[in-house]
Design an enzyme around this catalytic site. Structure first.
Site, mmCIF file in Angstrom:
data_model
loop_
_atom_site.group_PDB
_atom_site.id
_atom_site.type_symbol
_atom_site.label_atom_id
_atom_site.label_comp_id
_atom_site.label_asym_id
_atom_site.label_seq_id
_atom_site.Cartn_x
_atom_site.Cartn_y
_atom_site.Cartn_z
ATOM 1 N N GLN A 63 0.856 -1.195 0.000
ATOM 2 C CA GLN A 63 0.000 0.000 0.000
ATOM 3 C C GLN A 63 0.892 1.246 0.000
ATOM 4 O O GLN A 63 1.489 1.581 1.027
ATOM 5 C CB GLN A 63 -0.870 -0.048 1.257
ATOM 6 C CG GLN A 63 -1.847 1.066 1.400
ATOM 7 C CD GLN A 63 -2.529 1.025 2.766
ATOM 8 O OE1 GLN A 63 -2.227 0.182 3.609
ATOM 9 N NE2 GLN A 63 -3.444 1.931 2.999
ATOM 10 N N SER B 113 1.330 6.300 2.580
ATOM 11 C CA SER B 113 2.013 7.230 3.496
ATOM 12 C C SER B 113 3.293 7.798 2.885
ATOM 13 O O SER B 113 4.009 7.111 2.153
ATOM 14 C CB SER B 113 2.389 6.522 4.797
ATOM 15 O OG SER B 113 1.247 6.024 5.413
ATOM 16 N N SER C 255 4.628 -1.401 4.112
ATOM 17 C CA SER C 255 4.800 -2.767 4.618
ATOM 18 C C SER C 255 4.925 -3.748 3.459
ATOM 19 O O SER C 255 4.137 -3.694 2.510
ATOM 20 C CB SER C 255 3.590 -3.187 5.456
ATOM 21 O OG SER C 255 3.332 -2.272 6.467
ATOM 22 N N GLU D 3 -9.532 -1.285 5.867
ATOM 23 C CA GLU D 3 -8.447 -1.445 6.834
ATOM 24 C C GLU D 3 -8.989 -1.303 8.255
ATOM 25 O O GLU D 3 -8.572 -1.984 9.170
ATOM 26 C CB GLU D 3 -7.374 -0.374 6.558
ATOM 27 C CG GLU D 3 -6.102 -0.578 7.350
ATOM 28 C CD GLU D 3 -4.993 0.395 6.937
ATOM 29 O OE1 GLU D 3 -5.292 1.481 6.420
ATOM 30 O OE2 GLU D 3 -3.823 0.037 7.139
ATOM 31 N N GLU E 149 -4.515 9.160 18.618
ATOM 32 C CA GLU E 149 -5.145 10.494 18.601
ATOM 33 C C GLU E 149 -6.177 10.589 17.481
ATOM 34 O O GLU E 149 -7.254 11.167 17.666
ATOM 35 C CB GLU E 149 -4.081 11.597 18.425
ATOM 36 C CG GLU E 149 -3.193 11.815 19.639
ATOM 37 C CD GLU E 149 -2.111 10.737 19.795
ATOM 38 O OE1 GLU E 149 -1.864 9.966 18.842
ATOM 39 O OE2 GLU E 149 -1.512 10.665 20.884
HETATM 40 C C1 LIG Z 1 2.951 -1.270 11.567
HETATM 41 C C2 LIG Z 1 2.727 -0.190 10.544
HETATM 42 C C3 LIG Z 1 2.498 -0.536 9.225
HETATM 43 C C4 LIG Z 1 2.265 0.463 8.279
HETATM 44 N N1 LIG Z 1 2.095 0.087 6.987
HETATM 45 C C5 LIG Z 1 1.846 1.027 6.042
HETATM 46 C C6 LIG Z 1 1.681 0.651 4.673
HETATM 47 O O1 LIG Z 1 1.809 -0.524 4.297
HETATM 48 N N2 LIG Z 1 1.427 1.610 3.787
HETATM 49 C C7 LIG Z 1 1.296 2.923 4.126
HETATM 50 O O2 LIG Z 1 1.008 3.740 3.254
HETATM 51 N N3 LIG Z 1 1.499 3.322 5.421
HETATM 52 C C8 LIG Z 1 1.769 2.400 6.383
HETATM 53 N N4 LIG Z 1 1.986 2.783 7.688
HETATM 54 C C9 LIG Z 1 1.993 4.205 8.012
HETATM 55 C C10 LIG Z 1 0.813 4.661 8.843
HETATM 56 O O3 LIG Z 1 -0.364 4.735 8.077
HETATM 57 C C11 LIG Z 1 1.182 6.012 9.449
HETATM 58 O O4 LIG Z 1 2.313 5.798 10.280
HETATM 59 C C12 LIG Z 1 0.065 6.616 10.258
HETATM 60 O O5 LIG Z 1 -0.981 7.007 9.420
HETATM 61 C C13 LIG Z 1 0.567 7.842 11.055
HETATM 62 O O6 LIG Z 1 1.220 8.733 10.228
HETATM 63 P P1 LIG Z 1 2.683 9.309 10.567
HETATM 64 O O7 LIG Z 1 3.551 8.156 10.942
HETATM 65 O O8 LIG Z 1 3.092 10.164 9.429
HETATM 66 O O9 LIG Z 1 2.491 10.181 11.863
HETATM 67 P P2 LIG Z 1 1.878 11.694 11.928
HETATM 68 O O10 LIG Z 1 0.601 11.731 11.148
HETATM 69 O O11 LIG Z 1 2.974 12.628 11.526
HETATM 70 O O12 LIG Z 1 1.579 11.797 13.440
HETATM 71 C C14 LIG Z 1 2.573 12.132 14.417
HETATM 72 C C15 LIG Z 1 1.882 12.306 15.760
HETATM 73 O O13 LIG Z 1 0.954 13.409 15.686
HETATM 74 C C16 LIG Z 1 -0.355 12.990 16.054
HETATM 75 N N5 LIG Z 1 -1.368 13.694 15.237
HETATM 76 C C17 LIG Z 1 -1.376 13.815 13.882
HETATM 77 N N6 LIG Z 1 -2.471 14.497 13.485
HETATM 78 C C18 LIG Z 1 -3.179 14.785 14.611
HETATM 79 C C19 LIG Z 1 -4.419 15.461 14.839
HETATM 80 N N7 LIG Z 1 -5.136 15.945 13.833
HETATM 81 N N8 LIG Z 1 -4.839 15.569 16.118
HETATM 82 C C20 LIG Z 1 -4.123 15.070 17.156
HETATM 83 N N9 LIG Z 1 -2.925 14.422 16.988
HETATM 84 C C21 LIG Z 1 -2.470 14.278 15.731
HETATM 85 C C22 LIG Z 1 -0.385 11.509 15.754
HETATM 86 O O14 LIG Z 1 -1.378 10.835 16.518
HETATM 87 C C23 LIG Z 1 1.028 11.086 16.130
HETATM 88 O O15 LIG Z 1 1.128 10.899 17.529
HETATM 89 C C24 LIG Z 1 2.252 1.828 8.655
HETATM 90 C C25 LIG Z 1 2.519 2.179 9.978
HETATM 91 C C26 LIG Z 1 2.781 1.189 10.922
HETATM 92 C C27 LIG Z 1 3.087 1.598 12.324
#
Ligand SMILES: Cc1cc2nc3c(=O)[nH]c(=O)nc-3n(C[C@H](O)[C@H](O)[C@H](O)COP(=O)(O)OP(=O)(O)OC[C@H]3O[C@@H](n4cnc5c(N)ncnc54)[C@H](O)[C@@H]3O)c2cc1C
Length: 393
Positions: A128, A131, A163, A246, A364
């Site tokens: 996928q 991100s 992933s 999902e 969150e």
């Molecule tokens: C095990 C795992 C597998 C994954 N696999 C995939 C995959 O196959 N394909 C893919 O595309 N992605 C994948 N991801 C990515 C995943 O979708 C993102 O990590 C997730 O959406 C969070 O985005 P970020 O890491 O950019 O954090 P951010 O969005 O930058 O968030 C950082 C922090 O800010 C907080 N935050 C953000 N916005 C808000 C808000 N509006 N209000 C309050 N708090 C907020 C969040 O809760 C977090 O604590 C995977 C992640 C994990 C952990």
């Protein structure tokens, strides 16, 4: 609320148990997970076995490889399957539960024909590509660009946390086709052959030593227009179909993960002198029981043919936090060397819980979802919603 299987559900469970006893027992040999190629070959073989019986797509029509079954039957199968050591996980379900349902909803007949059955049989694995470094929770912030050039789209950008991209044959990709449209309107959805020139997959080394995620760099990648899914500019609608699949996850409580009673047993077994905080244990047990009954409630609504909706988010939120606290307590009881035993449930729980609190919606974001869509509280202020993406900071 009814905790018991209905007569037909009990009959289906019996049938599934018999089939799993015959086919799942002894399916994995001791070293099958020692290297990724052997493990993935086994995962494909297990998926093919399920597909032959209709268990790979229980809710689909029989003519399309399913069983004409119910969501409840799907949950029963997952429940029973999780009692066996078989290779199931995102390397297969990104294709079967995310990519294929999105294609079946928005794809062309040719796309559905090309991808559905081979994916169901485990012949094609998917990843996928959503991100990015600045698009996670705020997925509509995707910056990867897709520019039309003749019959192709030329893609440039970077994805992250992808992933299983290192084993995937195909990917589902969200890219920006119109930076002058508003954030959610300028996106388009594609499928990508992961072996194309211009796709570079760089594995990310995890604390556990393995690599399940990747950075994916897309440089002058050409995607033929026939691999665009849905209309140009309808990418957000397609991505929502993927994300709904999902997040609707009320599947089995995995037998591979630990519970409070197992921790108490472990503490009694050890002469480490470490004692458990009785109030904390009582609180965790209460959370665990609450989750169990909440799950029964979701299952009852599925069994009645209803869709649980945003309330299902509560389950993942509480479960991930409970698992993390419980595993951290196991660390206190056994000490680090105790947790490092190969295949230890608590070690797996400790490593997995942190990821689970982020994947498929962070704590969150789920709290926001519950506040807005379950409790009906005012929405977050979203200042960039109605301006061209090119003007968003
Ligand atoms: C095990 C795992 C597998 C994954 N696999 C995939 C995959 O196959 N394909 C893919 O595309 N992605 C994948 N991801 C990515 C995943 O979708 C993102 O990590 C997730 O959406 C969070 O985005 P970020 O890491 O950019 O954090 P951010 O969005 O930058 O968030 C950082 C922090 O800010 C907080 N935050 C953000 N916005 C808000 C808000 N509006 N209000 C309050 N708090 C907020 C969040 O809760 C977090 O604590 C995977 C992640 C994990 C952990």
């Amino acid at each position: 609320m009814d905790f018991n299987d209905s007569t037909s559900e009990a009959e289906f469970r019996g049938q599934v148990r018999t089939w799993l006893d015959t086919h799942a027992k002894g399916f994995m040999s001791p070293n099958d997970d020692a290297d990724v190629d052997t493990f993935i070959a086994k995962a494909k073989a297990w998926q093919a076995k399920k597909a032959r019986e209709g268990y790979a797509a229980i809710r689909w029509p029989k003519a399309e490889g399913g069983l004409d079954g119910t969501p409840m039957q799907e949950v029963i199968f997952q429940d029973e399957e999780s009692r066996h050591d078989v290779p199931v996980g995102p390397f297969v379900t990104i294709g079967t539960q995310l990519a294929v349902p999105t294609l079946r909803t928005h794809g062309t007949p040719e796309q559905i024909e090309q991808f559905t059955q081979p994916t169901l049989r485990g012949e094609l694995l998917w990843c996928q590509l959503f991100s990015e470094p600045s698009a996670g929770s705020d997925l509509a912030n995707v910056r990867t660009r897709a520019v039309k050039d003749g019959d192709d789209w030329v893609i440039n950008g970077q994805k992250v946390w992808t992933s299983w991209a290192h084993v995937a044959d195909w990917g589902i990709l969200l890219a920006r086709t119109d930076p002058e449209a508003t954030k959610h309107k300028g996106l388009t959805f594609f499928v990508v052959d992961m072996r194309s020139v211009g796709v570079e997959v760089r594995p990310i080394q995890q604390v556990s030593g393995v690599s399940e995620f990747n950075e994916v760099f897309l440089t002058d990648l050409r995607i033929p227009d026939r691999y665009r899914v849905g209309a140009v500019g309808d990418g957000w609608k397609c991505a929502m179909t993927t994300l709904m699949n999902e997040r609707v996850n009320v599947g089995g409580e995995s037998q591979a993960l630990p519970n409070v009673l197992e921790l108490i047993e472990r503490a009694q077994d050890r002469s480490t002198g470490a004692s458990l905080d009785r109030f904390k244990m009582a609180q965790l047990l209460t959370q665990e029981m609450g989750l169990r009954y909440f799950r029964f409630r979701l299952l009852t609504s599925l069994s009645k043919g209803e869709t649980p909706g945003p309330i299902a988010a509560m389950s993942k939120l509480v479960y991930a936090n409970t698992l993390q606290e419980l595993s951290a307590m196991a660390l206190d009881v056994t000490g680090l060397p105790g947790l490092q035993a190969e295949g230890d449930k608590f070690q797996h729980g400790y490593e997995w819980a942190a990821a689970l609190r982020i994947a498929g919606g962070t704590d969150e974001i789920l709290r926001n979802q519950i506040a807005e869509r379950v409790l009906g509280m005012p929405g977050e202020i979203r200042v960039d919603k109605n301006i061209p993406f090119s003007q968003c900071r």
